[in-house]
Design a protein around this motif. Sequence first.
Motif, PDB file in Angstrom:
ATOM      1  N   VAL A 173       0.837  -0.935  -0.068  1.00 39.56           N
ATOM      2  CA  VAL A 173       0.043   0.020   0.064  1.00 39.56           C
ATOM      3  C   VAL A 173       1.022   1.350  -0.065  1.00 39.56           C
ATOM      4  CG1 VAL A 173      -2.077  -1.189   1.108  1.00 39.56           C
ATOM      5  CG2 VAL A 173      -0.408   0.130   2.670  1.00 39.56           C
ATOM      6  N   GLN A 174       2.096   1.180   0.163  1.00 41.61           N
ATOM      7  CA  GLN A 174       2.942   2.279   0.246  1.00 41.61           C
ATOM      8  C   GLN A 174       3.596   2.502  -0.969  1.00 41.61           C
ATOM      9  OE1 GLN A 174       2.857   4.110   3.054  1.00 41.61           O
ATOM     10  NE2 GLN A 174       1.826   2.529   4.068  1.00 41.61           N
ATOM     11  N   HIS A 201       2.402   5.546  -3.476  1.00 45.90           N
ATOM     12  CA  HIS A 201       1.428   6.287  -2.541  1.00 45.90           C
ATOM     13  C   HIS A 201       1.053   7.688  -3.020  1.00 45.90           C
ATOM     14  CE1 HIS A 201      -1.190   7.117   0.629  1.00 45.90           C
ATOM     15  NE2 HIS A 201      -1.439   5.908   1.055  1.00 45.90           N
ATOM     16  N   ARG A 261      -7.004   1.152  -1.392  1.00 45.82           N
ATOM     17  CA  ARG A 261      -5.860   1.196  -0.556  1.00 45.82           C
ATOM     18  C   ARG A 261      -6.377   1.289   1.039  1.00 45.82           C
ATOM     19  NH1 ARG A 261      -0.865   2.849  -2.275  1.00 45.82           N
ATOM     20  NH2 ARG A 261      -0.810   3.681  -4.423  1.00 45.82           N
TER      21      ARG A 261
END
Length: 175
Positions: free
Chosen positions: A26-27, A30, A46
């Motif tokens: 999820v990073q 981003h 996300r």
Amino acid sequence: MSITTTKLTRAAGLCAVAGGLLFIGVQINHPHVDAGLVTTTEWEVRQTLKVFMAVLSLIGITGMYLRQVKQIGVLGLLGYLVFGAGYLIMMSIEVVGAVVLPTLVHSAPGYVSDVLAVATGGHAAGDIGLMLPLSGVGGITYLAGGLIFGIALFRANVLARWAAAVLAGGTSPPP
């Protein structure tokens, strides 16, 4: 298929790995977090993945704790409880981000912007109610719990010591 302790431990280990991979995933790329992002599909995806990450990680640390409950002692119990609370708070905040913020972005954009500012380490210009202390307590329990639990895992010397050191160091605040 019979359910055994070994199978449950392995499943918890897989959950820990999946949670860690989601944490990394999820990073990647981003975007900048602002009120405009909250209405997008990317935000929803996300946030949902972050909820799954917290749940899977909680299952994973539960398996780690139960695998070595006798060796890990009181320090391990304390670390597990604090770390678990951190993941539960994290999950709650991510659910709010996924479900509540998108419904408020048009009627209360200032509130949404302030919640996002606090979530990204900034300061709220207005009153965000209990989201402010919840975010603070969530951060403290995650950091302190990860450090204590990692130290207890390292001392127990049942699972890989390098992994316990990575957990303790990875959840510690930067200097």
